[in-house]
Scaffold this motif. Structure first.
Motif, PDB file in Angstrom:
ATOM      1  N   ASN A 262      -3.267  -8.163  -7.935  1.00 57.71           N
ATOM      2  CA  ASN A 262      -3.360  -6.805  -8.475  1.00 57.71           C
ATOM      3  C   ASN A 262      -3.305  -5.766  -7.353  1.00 57.71           C
ATOM      4  O   ASN A 262      -2.602  -4.759  -7.442  1.00 57.71           O
ATOM      5  CB  ASN A 262      -4.666  -6.636  -9.257  1.00 57.71           C
ATOM      6  CG  ASN A 262      -4.646  -7.363 -10.585  1.00 57.71           C
ATOM      7  OD1 ASN A 262      -3.592  -7.685 -11.115  1.00 57.71           O
ATOM      8  ND2 ASN A 262      -5.825  -7.632 -11.123  1.00 57.71           N
ATOM      9  N   LYS A 263      -4.053  -6.025  -6.303  1.00 58.46           N
ATOM     10  CA  LYS A 263      -4.101  -5.087  -5.174  1.00 58.46           C
ATOM     11  C   LYS A 263      -2.737  -4.961  -4.516  1.00 58.46           C
ATOM     12  O   LYS A 263      -2.265  -3.855  -4.231  1.00 58.46           O
ATOM     13  CB  LYS A 263      -5.147  -5.561  -4.168  1.00 58.46           C
ATOM     14  CG  LYS A 263      -5.254  -4.692  -2.922  1.00 58.46           C
ATOM     15  CD  LYS A 263      -6.361  -5.201  -1.999  1.00 58.46           C
ATOM     16  CE  LYS A 263      -6.435  -4.373  -0.722  1.00 58.46           C
ATOM     17  NZ  LYS A 263      -7.543  -4.814   0.173  1.00 58.46           N
ATOM     18  N   ARG A 264      -2.096  -6.093  -4.274  1.00 58.78           N
ATOM     19  CA  ARG A 264      -0.788  -6.083  -3.614  1.00 58.78           C
ATOM     20  C   ARG A 264       0.245  -5.333  -4.447  1.00 58.78           C
ATOM     21  O   ARG A 264       1.050  -4.543  -3.911  1.00 58.78           O
ATOM     22  CB  ARG A 264      -0.337  -7.521  -3.355  1.00 58.78           C
ATOM     23  CG  ARG A 264       0.965  -7.649  -2.573  1.00 58.78           C
ATOM     24  CD  ARG A 264       1.167  -9.080  -2.101  1.00 58.78           C
ATOM     25  NE  ARG A 264       1.116 -10.028  -3.201  1.00 58.78           N
ATOM     26  CZ  ARG A 264       0.121 -10.905  -3.400  1.00 58.78           C
ATOM     27  NH1 ARG A 264      -0.913 -10.925  -2.571  1.00 58.78           N
ATOM     28  NH2 ARG A 264       0.143 -11.737  -4.426  1.00 58.78           N
ATOM     29  N   ALA A 265       0.220  -5.526  -5.770  1.00 62.09           N
ATOM     30  CA  ALA A 265       1.186  -4.846  -6.636  1.00 62.09           C
ATOM     31  C   ALA A 265       1.013  -3.332  -6.559  1.00 62.09           C
ATOM     32  O   ALA A 265       1.998  -2.585  -6.528  1.00 62.09           O
ATOM     33  CB  ALA A 265       1.019  -5.332  -8.073  1.00 62.09           C
ATOM     34  N   MET A 266      -0.220  -2.872  -6.515  1.00 61.70           N
ATOM     35  CA  MET A 266      -0.452  -1.423  -6.468  1.00 61.70           C
ATOM     36  C   MET A 266      -0.125  -0.844  -5.099  1.00 61.70           C
ATOM     37  O   MET A 266       0.372   0.280  -4.993  1.00 61.70           O
ATOM     38  CB  MET A 266      -1.896  -1.119  -6.862  1.00 61.70           C
ATOM     39  CG  MET A 266      -2.160  -1.395  -8.331  1.00 61.70           C
ATOM     40  SD  MET A 266      -3.850  -1.082  -8.828  1.00 61.70           S
ATOM     41  CE  MET A 266      -3.970  -2.152 -10.260  1.00 61.70           C
ATOM     42  N   GLN A 267      -0.376  -1.601  -4.059  1.00 66.48           N
ATOM     43  CA  GLN A 267       0.001  -1.128  -2.730  1.00 66.48           C
ATOM     44  C   GLN A 267       1.520  -1.027  -2.613  1.00 66.48           C
ATOM     45  O   GLN A 267       2.039  -0.065  -2.029  1.00 66.48           O
ATOM     46  CB  GLN A 267      -0.553  -2.078  -1.670  1.00 66.48           C
ATOM     47  CG  GLN A 267      -2.062  -1.980  -1.485  1.00 66.48           C
ATOM     48  CD  GLN A 267      -2.591  -2.969  -0.477  1.00 66.48           C
ATOM     49  OE1 GLN A 267      -2.129  -4.115  -0.407  1.00 66.48           O
ATOM     50  NE2 GLN A 267      -3.558  -2.559   0.320  1.00 66.48           N
ATOM     51  N   GLU A 268       2.223  -1.989  -3.174  1.00 69.44           N
ATOM     52  CA  GLU A 268       3.692  -1.936  -3.145  1.00 69.44           C
ATOM     53  C   GLU A 268       4.205  -0.754  -3.968  1.00 69.44           C
ATOM     54  O   GLU A 268       5.179  -0.097  -3.584  1.00 69.44           O
ATOM     55  CB  GLU A 268       4.264  -3.254  -3.672  1.00 69.44           C
ATOM     56  CG  GLU A 268       4.022  -4.440  -2.727  1.00 69.44           C
ATOM     57  CD  GLU A 268       4.382  -5.781  -3.349  1.00 69.44           C
ATOM     58  OE1 GLU A 268       4.683  -5.800  -4.570  1.00 69.44           O
ATOM     59  OE2 GLU A 268       4.340  -6.795  -2.637  1.00 69.44           O
ATOM     60  N   ARG A 275       4.083   6.545  -0.035  1.00 70.56           N
ATOM     61  CA  ARG A 275       2.720   6.531   0.462  1.00 70.56           C
ATOM     62  C   ARG A 275       2.486   5.277   1.304  1.00 70.56           C
ATOM     63  O   ARG A 275       3.279   4.339   1.276  1.00 70.56           O
ATOM     64  CB  ARG A 275       1.721   6.582  -0.703  1.00 70.56           C
ATOM     65  CG  ARG A 275       1.922   7.765  -1.626  1.00 70.56           C
ATOM     66  CD  ARG A 275       1.118   7.634  -2.907  1.00 70.56           C
ATOM     67  NE  ARG A 275      -0.316   7.745  -2.662  1.00 70.56           N
ATOM     68  CZ  ARG A 275      -1.250   7.434  -3.560  1.00 70.56           C
ATOM     69  NH1 ARG A 275      -0.893   6.968  -4.757  1.00 70.56           N
ATOM     70  NH2 ARG A 275      -2.526   7.580  -3.271  1.00 70.56           N
ATOM     71  N   THR A 276       1.385   5.249   2.031  1.00 70.35           N
ATOM     72  CA  THR A 276       1.049   4.074   2.834  1.00 70.35           C
ATOM     73  C   THR A 276       0.223   3.102   2.000  1.00 70.35           C
ATOM     74  O   THR A 276      -0.445   3.508   1.045  1.00 70.35           O
ATOM     75  CB  THR A 276       0.245   4.481   4.079  1.00 70.35           C
ATOM     76  OG1 THR A 276      -0.960   5.146   3.665  1.00 70.35           O
ATOM     77  CG2 THR A 276       1.059   5.412   4.963  1.00 70.35           C
ATOM     78  N   PRO A 277       0.234   1.827   2.346  1.00 71.12           N
ATOM     79  CA  PRO A 277      -0.545   0.850   1.568  1.00 71.12           C
ATOM     80  C   PRO A 277      -2.034   1.162   1.534  1.00 71.12           C
ATOM     81  O   PRO A 277      -2.702   0.880   0.538  1.00 71.12           O
ATOM     82  CB  PRO A 277      -0.272  -0.474   2.298  1.00 71.12           C
ATOM     83  CG  PRO A 277       1.023  -0.267   2.996  1.00 71.12           C
ATOM     84  CD  PRO A 277       1.051   1.174   3.393  1.00 71.12           C
ATOM     85  N   ASP A 278      -2.563   1.752   2.611  1.00 69.38           N
ATOM     86  CA  ASP A 278      -4.003   2.033   2.654  1.00 69.38           C
ATOM     87  C   ASP A 278      -4.360   3.389   2.049  1.00 69.38           C
ATOM     88  O   ASP A 278      -5.496   3.852   2.168  1.00 69.38           O
ATOM     89  CB  ASP A 278      -4.528   1.941   4.086  1.00 69.38           C
ATOM     90  CG  ASP A 278      -3.864   2.943   5.022  1.00 69.38           C
ATOM     91  OD1 ASP A 278      -2.974   3.685   4.573  1.00 69.38           O
ATOM     92  OD2 ASP A 278      -4.246   2.967   6.204  1.00 69.38           O
TER      93      ASP A 278
END
Length: 474
Positions: A262-268, A275-278
């Motif tokens: 879930n986290k990786r999908a939203m960062q992508e 935007r940046t991943p963080d």
């Protein structure tokens, strides 16, 4: 030579709602529980003071705009259980809590689906002023069928279409919050008799598929302009929406792997929006039962389990099939077939398991990934694992008992987390906005990479933003 890395600090919120029964079904009658006081302003000011003194960053206020009336074909079960009804408007209790505190942040839930953006923009700017920049907005699109009927619709707007509408809604808000007024527009020049410089205030002239808003915004720039943007989601459409808009995402996963996905999908999704991943932080709902001894913690958890209401859980799930009327030895799939009803929008059920197994599992409690029962040391160990192995940034603490849950956490867990460097030490600094508390000093406003920044200074007000979703086909 080794270099030391400062431990990752926890964002600590309490998960609340202005009702008798929020998400801990059947526990409100427990001795010394204050849930029945939810319509008493003193409840909220007392709670806010406990949270601030106890080291919490904020309180996250849920909301719904409809009744739970799918289970057993009506609202009777939910009303009997006190399930999120009666329910107060969360925006209206924030000023009192803000007046009783100096540092505590407030995340309030509001839906983009049913009410016009212009009025909401005014309310949030007002709250940002009154709280001195300590307000955040949990963006939701609403999901209850009854909510749709309350606002003149025959049924729910389809899920993904609600996110399309929400994208334009946010665009209107950004134009009002970020583009309609310049910094310095308000002068209060007594000698010249000028309150506001008209050359620094402008119409927005938004004309879209869902909204037509002329502007200008009715409130001058607040400390944060745009409130901190929260979002609760896990769907594909919600993930894309979060990538464009959200700063903190309230999500989860039953396993570490699910949360990572879930986290990786939203960062992508954020990266696709420039935007940046963080740029997005992640908070999860967490159940924490703590005691001075293992026995004390286990006794508390046993009490909570014994008083948990199965009817409350099933009504909250909006389950159209009443599994309590079905034989315990048949599968859920068979029970659904016998009922002759469509499942609709409900949480995923283990269809291959028996009715008895599912019902017993619901009553056993939420023993999922972000749950722990034990002493302060055990709890702190687990929270460190959530931070370091799962990669969460914070928690919304589930409140089993008001005010026992937060008092236990503040008294027993907070000192241990501080000793380990996982929570910031208390400070007396004034003028720190919620966004600065979460993202660092000097970051009261949205960063330049965020889509909202395109409207600053009146830029791009007449340029359509590229749609986040392909237009819906009819």
């Amino acid at each position: 030579m080794t270099t030391s890395t400062e431990p990752k600090k926890l964002i600590l919120n309490l998960f609340e709602m202005a009702c008798i029964s929020h998400i801990t079904h059947g526990l409100w009658p427990l001795p010394e529980n204050n849930r029945h006081r939810f319509a008493d302003l003193d409840y909220w000011t007392e709670l806010a003071q406990i949270l601030e003194d106890g080291g919490f960053d904020g309180i996250f206020l849920a909301d719904v705009v409809g009744a739970y009336d799918v289970f057993r074909d009506g609202p009777e079960t939910a009303l009997r259980e006190g399930l999120q009804s009666p329910n107060l408007d969360p925006l209206l209790i924030v000023p009192a809590m803000a007046a009783a505190t100096r540092r505590l942040g407030f995340g309030v839930t509001f839906s983009t689906t049913y009410e016009p953006p212009f009025a909401f923009a005014r309310r949030m700017s007002t709250l940002d002023h009154l709280t001195k920049g300590r307000i955040g907005w949990n963006i939701v699109t609403s999901y209850l069928p009854n909510a749709a009927r309350n606002f003149g619709l025959e049924g729910e707007i389809p899920h993904d279409r609600r996110y399309e509408l929400a994208d334009e809604y946010l665009d209107v808000l950004y134009k009002l919050w970020e583009g309609s007024w310049d910094d310095g527009a308000v002068r209060y020049d007594r000698q010249a008799g000028v309150a506001t410089d008209p050359s620094k205030v402008r119409y927005i002239h938004h004309a879209g598929d869902g909204h037509r808003v002329a502007g200008p915004h009715l409130v001058h720039p607040s400390p944060q302009r745009t409130p901190v943007l929260y979002q609760a989601t896990g769907s594909a459409a919600g993930t894309e929406f979060a990538g464009r808009h959200a700063e903190l995402v309230f999500t989860g996963g039953r396993t570490t792997e699910q949360f990572h996905a879930n986290k990786r999908a939203m960062q992508e999704a954020a990266v696709r929006q420039g935007r940046t991943p963080d740029s997005v932080k992640f908070i999860v709902q967490a159940g924490v039962i703590v005691g001075r001894t293992e026995e004390e913690a286990a006794d508390k958890w046993r009490t909570f389990r014994e008083h948990t209401s199965l009817d409350g859980i099933l009504a909250h799930s909006s389950l159209p099939v009443d599994l309590t009327t079905q034989p315990r030895d048949i599968t859920v799939t068979e029970a659904i077939a016998r009922s002759g009803k469509e499942l609709g929008r409900v949480p995923m059920l283990p269809l291959e398991r028996t009715v008895g197994e599912v019902l017993d599992g619901l009553l056993a409690g939420k023993q999922e990934r972000f749950f722990v029962v034990g002493t302060p040391t055990v709890v702190a160990d687990e929270i460190e694992r959530w931070l370091d192995e799962d990669g969460i940034d914070g928690i919304n603490l589930r409140q089993y008992h008001s005010f026992g849950t937060v008092q236990d956490f503040a008294e027993l867990v907070v000192p241990e987390l501080r000793r380990r460097g996982r929570l910031a030490e208390p400070d007396d600094a004034d003028g720190i906005t919620l966004r600065e508390r979460l993202f660092g000093p000097g970051r009261a406003r949205l960063p330049e990479e965020h889509v909202a920044s395109r409207y600053r200074g009146g830029g791009n007000l007449d340029v359509p933003v590229e749609p986040l979703f392909a237009p819906a086909t009819v």
